[in-house]
Write an enzyme that holds these catalytic residues in place. Structure first.
Site, short mmCIF file in Angstrom:
data_model
loop_
_atom_site.label_atom_id
_atom_site.label_comp_id
_atom_site.label_asym_id
_atom_site.label_seq_id
_atom_site.Cartn_x
_atom_site.Cartn_y
_atom_site.Cartn_z
N ALA A 61 5.76 9.85 2.13
CA ALA A 61 6.30 10.42 3.54
C ALA A 61 6.87 9.57 4.17
CB ALA A 61 5.04 11.29 4.38
N GLY A 100 1.51 10.04 0.51
CA GLY A 100 2.70 11.62 -0.24
C GLY A 100 3.33 11.49 -1.60
N GLU A 103 0.17 12.24 -3.93
CA GLU A 103 0.18 14.15 -3.27
C GLU A 103 0.96 14.65 -4.19
OE1 GLU A 103 -0.41 12.34 0.56
OE2 GLU A 103 -2.49 13.67 0.84
N GLU A 123 -2.07 5.87 3.13
CA GLU A 123 -2.63 5.59 4.92
C GLU A 123 -3.50 5.47 5.62
OE1 GLU A 123 -2.24 7.47 2.21
OE2 GLU A 123 -0.83 9.61 2.00
N1 T1G Z 1 9.19 5.81 5.11
C1 T1G Z 1 10.19 5.09 5.21
N2 T1G Z 1 10.20 3.99 4.63
C2 T1G Z 1 9.43 3.19 3.77
C3 T1G Z 1 8.50 3.11 4.05
C4 T1G Z 1 7.74 4.80 3.87
N3 T1G Z 1 6.87 5.50 3.58
N4 T1G Z 1 7.75 2.48 2.42
C5 T1G Z 1 9.18 1.46 2.41
N5 T1G Z 1 10.17 1.80 3.64
C6 T1G Z 1 10.81 1.20 4.04
C7 T1G Z 1 10.63 -0.28 4.21
O1 T1G Z 1 10.85 -0.13 5.45
C8 T1G Z 1 11.90 -1.18 3.32
O2 T1G Z 1 13.06 -0.81 4.88
C9 T1G Z 1 12.00 -0.49 2.28
O3 T1G Z 1 11.72 0.60 2.45
C10 T1G Z 1 11.66 -1.51 1.31
O4 T1G Z 1 9.85 -1.86 1.62
C11 T1G Z 1 1.58 12.18 3.90
C12 T1G Z 1 1.05 10.93 5.82
C13 T1G Z 1 6.55 1.25 -1.37
C14 T1G Z 1 5.40 -1.14 -2.18
O5 T1G Z 1 2.14 3.79 3.00
O6 T1G Z 1 3.88 0.32 0.76
O7 T1G Z 1 2.59 9.55 2.89
O8 T1G Z 1 13.27 -2.86 5.50
O9 T1G Z 1 10.46 -3.92 2.09
O10 T1G Z 1 8.24 -5.01 -0.65
O11 T1G Z 1 -0.73 11.77 2.84
O12 T1G Z 1 7.30 -0.60 1.20
O13 T1G Z 1 14.70 -2.43 3.74
O14 T1G Z 1 14.79 -0.92 5.83
O15 T1G Z 1 8.02 -2.74 1.78
O16 T1G Z 1 9.10 -3.38 -2.16
C15 T1G Z 1 2.49 6.14 2.80
C16 T1G Z 1 4.78 1.92 2.03
C17 T1G Z 1 3.00 6.31 3.81
C18 T1G Z 1 3.51 2.73 1.55
C19 T1G Z 1 7.80 -0.70 -1.81
N6 T1G Z 1 3.22 5.65 2.43
N7 T1G Z 1 5.41 1.00 2.32
O17 T1G Z 1 7.69 -2.81 -1.26
O18 T1G Z 1 9.93 -3.46 0.71
S1 T1G Z 1 2.49 7.73 4.93
C20 T1G Z 1 2.81 4.03 2.09
C21 T1G Z 1 4.52 0.18 0.91
C22 T1G Z 1 1.88 9.45 3.73
C23 T1G Z 1 0.89 11.89 2.71
C24 T1G Z 1 1.02 10.44 4.00
C25 T1G Z 1 6.50 -0.92 0.50
C26 T1G Z 1 6.23 -0.27 -1.09
P1 T1G Z 1 14.15 -1.37 4.48
P2 T1G Z 1 9.46 -3.39 1.43
P3 T1G Z 1 8.58 -3.50 -1.02
#
Ligand code: T1G
Length: 642
Positions: A61, A100, A103, A123
């Site tokens: 998400a 998400g 999911e 999460e």
């Molecule tokens: N939301 C918004 N921005 C995100 C994002 C996210 N989930 N994930 C990454 N970004 C942005 C990050 O800020 C950066 O922005 C760019 O993408 C590249 O990220 C409903 C509630 C996917 C493994 O926890 O683990 O889903 O600095 O530098 O090293 O149940 O990003 O370029 O402007 O990290 O290649 C669950 C979090 C959310 C995954 C990629 N998902 N992200 O790593 O690039 S909660 C996460 C990561 C959810 C549901 C629940 C990593 C990556 P900018 P990066 P990377």
């Protein structure tokens, strides 16, 4: 357009394109809902393939939306619409299908993965639990033991492991979209995950052990235990009830301090190198020189090799070179054994060692990691100045010495920079990039690029005694010493900070690292006239007695069979040094005094321009000194003045 629908014969390909990671924003949710309606109303569409453009399937998400109230359509509703469809949906997974994203994939009727894809529910690392069915659908596809590890541990699994576990139906051989289209062409009947029975615990013992271990490692972060409970409801309650409970739990955690803190640090870690100079073309970096084959030098050399660079290690004589090379070899083998390095032979083939700086004539960057003494470092830099090509960057790994002073001994000081790695260099995430006054812009750009390519979290620091992290730690140590003089014992101070959520207290940390390190710094600063003279003498007295910590079986604590015990002797020394009546100090008093000291030092670092933002200070302390990640919220922002 964030979501497009394209016909491939009777198959509709719904493609999400929301760079950089296809996060599920409100626009994506709405467009997916529309795509379900469109494909359900078109009898000519026999199946749907859900794919993503760019480098990854949906990575979660959109976390940026979490500080605002959720807006319909909510993700669970989108997933329910896909799952209820009469037209089968096949998810094509590549990159990292996370949160998400996974999911949504589990709401699809089938899943095809690229062999290099990974998938998970991280999460919990954001202080949350899955909020769109993860704890209810996952245990209907994989064993409860794996489900609890994924939901409460937050770590992704490989596509192969997902196939073996039943999370995906096939791995693509060749082009992923082609494979997904071919699978969709078979027109499989919709298989609704929620209609499946839970797979169950293959081994109740394993389940309980995994859950207990994850709860223990959580150290004050509450989402882990809550995630285990959410999964247990997913295993036992009727799906609709479990989904409702999961959603309520997710929504309540989302506004918690810990979740806010973890989101804060997530984004802060990604903003540290935002600087116009990092947009400049960096210098080429393929051949790295490392001077010094001790723990730090060997660690830095190993890290560079593991990340595909060539390395020449320099030591002063053959015996030291041999010892340094052995350390590198051992580190590479250890990493390969832990699955962190695939091509051990390739990495080792890129390694060479020598005792002569002339071996660095072609190096693009040389990092010195020699003894922390200014004269030694200046001698090394002078030698490198003569032996390296004029545009080679020369970096010092010093943890607190004056980088301007070191740069000044070069003909061209603009090529000098500080790269403060943390030990073990191939594991610790933090890299303090210390910017001397004369540093060239493209040297800054190159250091930022190196930090990213080494998988580090790079934070810029100005030049001062100790940079950001050691300055904060020095203020932590000083306040802790003052608390001893005011009446607390080391074990009380450590217990208070552990209760607050720190992995260990400052006295335990010093016993682990060695009291002699800070003692050397105090002696140097005293010689430079930088100390006021009314600092606590307790630590000095312990060091003068050779009580350096664990390595001498005694420091702030006594060690019996390796276990720390409060020391009567240290209590006596403290008593002798106290010159006033003991105060009654509660745990709250101790924590607030220490946080106050950290805050004052943080504000000084900001005022002096050493740290560029309070967020940078948070990132340094979490990634270099083990401060709890979840305190990136009110506590850090509060004490670091942001
Ligand atoms: N939301 C918004 N921005 C995100 C994002 C996210 N989930 N994930 C990454 N970004 C942005 C990050 O800020 C950066 O922005 C760019 O993408 C590249 O990220 C409903 C509630 C996917 C493994 O926890 O683990 O889903 O600095 O530098 O090293 O149940 O990003 O370029 O402007 O990290 O290649 C669950 C979090 C959310 C995954 C990629 N998902 N992200 O790593 O690039 S909660 C996460 C990561 C959810 C549901 C629940 C990593 C990556 P900018 P990066 P990377």
């Amino acid at each position: 357009m964030t979501v497009t629908l394209q016909r491939h014969g009777a198959i509709a390909v719904v493609r999400i394109d929301n760079p950089p990671v296809n996060a599920v924003s409100h626009a994506v949710r709405q467009a997916l809902m529309d795509a379900v309606a469109q494909t359900e109303s078109d009898a000519k569409i026999g199946a749907v393939v859900l794919a993503c453009a760019g480098r990854t399937f949906v990575a979660g998400a959109d976390v940026k939306e979490f500080d605002a109230p959720p807006v319909e359509p909510h993700l669970p509703d989108v997933i329910a619409a896909i799952e209820a469809a009469d037209t089968p949906w096949v998810a094509a997974l590549h990159g990292t299908a996370l949160g998400g994203g996974l999911e949504i994939a589990m709401g699809c009727h089938y899943r095809i993965a690229d062999p290099k894809a990974r998938m998970g529910l991280p999460e919990v690392t954001l202080g949350l639990v899955p909020g769109a069915g993860g704890t209810v659908r996952l245990p209907r596809l994989v064993s409860a033991d794996l489900a609890v590890a994924m939901v409460a541990g937050g770590k992704p699994i490989t596509a192969r492991a997902a196939l073996d576990a039943g999370l995906v139906d096939a791995l693509a051989e060749g082009d992923l979209l082609e494979a997904a289209l071919a699978f969709a062409e078979t027109r499989p009947e919709p298989r609704r995950t929620l209609d499946l029975p839970v797979v169950g615990k293959t081994d109740p013992e394993a389940f309980d052990k995994i859950a207990a271990n994850l709860r223990r490692k959580a150290r004050g972060q509450s989402s882990v235990a809550i995630a285990v409970e959410a999964l247990e409801r997913g295993l036992t309650l009727p799906p609709a009830e479990a989904l409702a409970e999961e959603r309520a739990t997710f929504l309540s955690l989302k506004t918690s301090d810990q979740a806010r803190g973890l989101r804060h640090i997530f984004f802060a870690e990604r903003a540290t190198l935002a600087d116009p100079r990092t947009k400049i073309e960096p210098r080429a970096l393929t051949h790295i020189g490392v001077v010094g084959g001790g723990t730090m030098g060997a660690g830095i050399a190993s890290l560079c090799l593991m990340r595909g660079l060539s390395v020449t290690l320099i030591e002063r004589d053959d015996v030291s070179v041999e010892a340094g090379a052995e350390r590198v070899r051992a580190t590479l083998e250890g990493s390969a054994n832990r699955g962190l390095l695939n091509d051990l032979d390739g990495a080792w083939a890129r390694f060479q060692s020598a005792t002569d700086y002339n071996a660095l004539a072609e190096a693009d960057l040389v990092i010195e990691a020699v003894f922390e003494d200014m004269s030694v470092k200046k001698e090394v830099f002078a030698g490198l100045d003569a032996a390296t090509k004029p545009d080679a960057i020369l970096a010092t790994n010093t943890s607190y010495l004056d980088v301007n002073d070191i740069a000044a001994c070069l003909k061209d000081p603009s090529r000098a920079i500080g790269l403060h790695f943390f030990s073990p260099a191939h594991i610790m995430k933090l890299l303090e990039i210390v910017l001397p006054d004369a540093v060239a812009d493209d040297v800054v750009a190159t250091a930022a690029r190196l930090s990213k390519s080494l998988g580090k979290i790079g934070v810029f620091s100005g030049v001062c005694d100790g940079f950001i992290g050691n300055r904060i730690m020095s203020s932590y140590r000083s306040e802790a010493d003052r608390l001893l003089l005011d009446g607390a014992w080391p074990s009380e101070v450590d217990a208070a900070m552990r209760t607050f959520g720190f992995p260990m207290g400052i006295f335990e940390m010093q016993d682990l690292a060695g009291l002699d390190i800070a003692w050397a710094m105090r002696k140097r600063r005293r010689a430079e006239g930088k100390l006021t003279g009314n600092e606590s003498r307790i630590a000095d007295r312990l060091c003068e007695e050779g009580r350096f910590g664990r390595k001498t079986n005694g420091g702030w604590y006594d060690y019996v069979d390796g276990r720390a015990q409060p020391s009567q002797h240290v209590a006596k020394v403290i008593d002798e040094e106290r010159d006033a009546e003991r105060m009654a100090l509660s745990q709250d008093d101790i924590v607030s005094r220490i946080l106050g000291a950290l805050r004052r030092e943080a504000e000084a670092l900001l005022e002096e321009g050493i740290a560029r933002s309070a967020d940078d200070i948070d990132v340094v302390m979490v990634n270099g000194y083990g401060f709890p990640r979840w305190t990136g919220g009110p506590m850090f922002s509060a004490w670091s003045g942001s």
